[in-house]
Design a protein around this motif. Structure first.
Motif, PDB file in Angstrom:
ATOM      1  N   HIS A 185      39.366  52.722  -4.047  1.00 54.62           N
ATOM      2  CA  HIS A 185      40.697  52.142  -4.253  1.00 54.62           C
ATOM      3  C   HIS A 185      40.855  51.398  -5.571  1.00 54.62           C
ATOM      4  CE1 HIS A 185      40.188  52.063   0.296  1.00 54.62           C
ATOM      5  NE2 HIS A 185      41.173  52.914   0.106  1.00 54.62           N
ATOM      6  N   ASP A 224      39.325  50.148  -9.663  1.00 55.23           N
ATOM      7  CA  ASP A 224      38.507  50.267 -10.865  1.00 55.23           C
ATOM      8  C   ASP A 224      38.435  48.856 -11.447  1.00 55.23           C
ATOM      9  OD1 ASP A 224      37.162  51.009 -13.087  1.00 55.23           O
ATOM     10  OD2 ASP A 224      38.735  52.272 -13.944  1.00 55.23           O
ATOM     11  N   LEU A 243      47.960  52.451  -0.402  1.00 53.34           N
ATOM     12  CA  LEU A 243      48.242  52.784  -1.792  1.00 53.34           C
ATOM     13  C   LEU A 243      47.752  54.197  -2.085  1.00 53.34           C
ATOM     14  CD1 LEU A 243      47.121  49.447  -3.520  1.00 53.34           C
ATOM     15  CD2 LEU A 243      49.432  50.120  -2.835  1.00 53.34           C
ATOM     16  N   THR A 244      48.503  54.908  -2.881  1.00 49.82           N
ATOM     17  CA  THR A 244      48.129  56.288  -3.203  1.00 49.82           C
ATOM     18  C   THR A 244      47.340  56.395  -4.498  1.00 49.82           C
ATOM     19  OG1 THR A 244      50.297  56.553  -4.253  1.00 49.82           O
ATOM     20  CG2 THR A 244      50.083  57.283  -1.963  1.00 49.82           C
ATOM     21  N   ASP A 245      47.416  55.373  -5.343  1.00 50.34           N
ATOM     22  CA  ASP A 245      46.735  55.407  -6.635  1.00 50.34           C
ATOM     23  C   ASP A 245      45.670  54.321  -6.724  1.00 50.34           C
ATOM     24  OD1 ASP A 245      48.366  57.503  -7.729  1.00 50.34           O
ATOM     25  OD2 ASP A 245      49.976  56.021  -7.938  1.00 50.34           O
ATOM     26  N   VAL A 246      44.692  54.564  -7.573  1.00 48.49           N
ATOM     27  CA  VAL A 246      43.644  53.576  -7.821  1.00 48.49           C
ATOM     28  C   VAL A 246      44.231  52.420  -8.626  1.00 48.49           C
ATOM     29  CG1 VAL A 246      41.452  53.145  -9.012  1.00 48.49           C
ATOM     30  CG2 VAL A 246      41.797  55.280  -7.737  1.00 48.49           C
ATOM     31  N   VAL A 247      43.870  51.205  -8.251  1.00 48.65           N
ATOM     32  CA  VAL A 247      44.351  50.007  -8.942  1.00 48.65           C
ATOM     33  C   VAL A 247      43.287  49.542  -9.932  1.00 48.65           C
ATOM     34  CG1 VAL A 247      45.124  47.619  -8.675  1.00 48.65           C
ATOM     35  CG2 VAL A 247      45.698  49.327  -6.926  1.00 48.65           C
ATOM     36  N   SER A 248      43.690  49.337 -11.175  1.00 48.03           N
ATOM     37  CA  SER A 248      42.782  48.808 -12.194  1.00 48.03           C
ATOM     38  C   SER A 248      42.848  47.284 -12.168  1.00 48.03           C
ATOM     39  CB  SER A 248      43.168  49.316 -13.583  1.00 48.03           C
ATOM     40  OG  SER A 248      42.993  50.719 -13.664  1.00 48.03           O
ATOM     41  N   ARG A 294      52.233  49.807 -13.076  1.00 46.41           N
ATOM     42  CA  ARG A 294      51.048  50.329 -13.766  1.00 46.41           C
ATOM     43  C   ARG A 294      49.799  50.252 -12.887  1.00 46.41           C
ATOM     44  NH1 ARG A 294      51.084  47.009 -19.288  1.00 46.41           N
ATOM     45  NH2 ARG A 294      49.021  47.987 -19.438  1.00 46.41           N
ATOM     46  N   ASN A 295      49.970  49.849 -11.622  1.00 44.51           N
ATOM     47  CA  ASN A 295      48.823  49.670 -10.723  1.00 44.51           C
ATOM     48  C   ASN A 295      47.739  48.842 -11.408  1.00 44.51           C
ATOM     49  OD1 ASN A 295      49.491  51.232  -8.263  1.00 44.51           O
ATOM     50  ND2 ASN A 295      49.647  52.919  -9.724  1.00 44.51           N
ATOM     51  N   LYS A 305      54.718  49.117  -4.512  1.00 46.10           N
ATOM     52  CA  LYS A 305      54.651  50.513  -4.079  1.00 46.10           C
ATOM     53  C   LYS A 305      55.674  50.780  -2.976  1.00 46.10           C
ATOM     54  CE  LYS A 305      52.614  53.961  -1.411  1.00 46.10           C
ATOM     55  NZ  LYS A 305      52.600  54.206   0.052  1.00 46.10           N
TER      56      LYS A 305
END
Length: 308
Positions: free
Chosen positions: A32, A34, A65-70, A100-101, A132
């Motif tokens: 999930h 980075d 969440l569908t995207d990786v969060v930095s 921008r996650n 989101k």
């Protein structure tokens, strides 16, 4: 050559959205997140907090969440400003950019935190979730901050006092004014955050835990805020604001403070400690006087012996 311009444009766009750091950072990747930090141990600590908070918020919202969060944990004010911009308030220690996650945090190794680091991490992650859920549509700032505080369980005894003082001095902030919280001084901002937490808690308590998700979903679909409130709780936005303001004015006043058993016990505890210290000081004073009297008697006896 005809493809060079689009490629250059894409590269420039990517560069603008990447953190502009001139140093190497430890990177820790999970399914999930980075995570980037100067300290490997800190990266692992952040990972544990994030994954635990992620599971809790997913369970609460029944959405993931569908995207990786930095996540970047920076060591200096310059690094922080380079990522969040100059308009961010100087009292801020964390920032989430849902579009921008991205989460940026000041390192607890370098900066003073007035609340647990884990709460700040969870707070910022909650912003990502709500962003989101809203699909980029505008959400009232108090709702966004209140949800984040609710998820991170940010509530301290002193906040009761702050709200009570605001009620008694007529300085309660209307929820609509909290939109400008970034321009507030720290003390006023803390009141704004506290009221946000109370407003979200009130929504949950009075209308159910599914209220926030339903309300934000309406907003995500382009529904006006008045209609979103009407469909969710049966009254428009202004009516809810007035309802909430009435609630806190009734709850946080002198009568409520005196009737709050917990606060009464806290007050009694302070009174007992104060009386104990006062008694101890008085006892020391008496002992000192006795000691001086005894020394005076000894001198008289010695003088008498010398005369004889």
């Amino acid at each position: 050559m005809r493809y060079s311009t689009p490629i250059i444009t894409i590269l420039i766009s990517i560069a603008l959205f990447l953190p502009q750091f001139s140093f190497s950072q430890v990177s820790l990747k999970t399914f999930h997140f980075d995570i980037h930090a100067h300290d490997e141990n800190l990266s692992r600590e952040v990972k544990i907090i994030l994954e635990s908070s992620y599971r809790r918020i997913v369970s609460f919202l029944e959405d993931s969440l569908t995207d990786v969060v930095s996540v970047y944990v920076v060591d200096s004010e310059e690094e922080f400003v380079s990522m969040v911009g100059n308009s961010f308030p100087d009292w801020g220690i964390g920032c989430a950019i849902p579009t921008r996650n991205l989460i940026i945090l000041k390192s607890p190794r370098r900066f003073t935190y007035h609340r647990p680091f884990s709460q700040v991490v969870t707070h910022e992650l909650a912003h990502i979730f709500l962003g989101k859920l809203s699909q980029g549509k505008r959400v009232p700032r108090w709702l966004d901050e209140g949800f984040a505080m609710y998820q991170s369980q940010e509530w301290r005894i002193g906040q009761d006092v702050a709200v009570g003082r605001a009620v008694l001095t007529g300085s309660v902030l209307p929820l609509s004014q909290i939109e400008s919280v970034n321009a507030f001084k720290e003390s006023k901002a803390q009141l704004a955050y506290t009221e946000s937490f109370l407003a979200v808690s009130y929504l949950y308590r009075e209308y159910g835990e599914g209220t926030i998700k339903e309300l934000v979903t309406h907003l995500a679909h382009g529904t006006s805020i008045d209609l979103a409130f009407m469909r969710t709780i049966g009254s428009n936005y202004l009516s809810f604001q007035l309802e909430f303001e009435k609630h806190i004015k009734e709850k946080y006043n002198w009568v409520s403070f005196l009737g709050d058993t917990f606060l009464v016990w806290i007050g009694l505890a302070f009174l007992i400690v104060f009386l104990y210290l006062l008694k101890r000081r008085y006892a020391k004073k008496i002992l000192k006087e006795w000691e001086l009297e005894e020394q005076g008697i000894k001198r008289i006896d010695e003088f008498t012996d010398d005369q004889t």
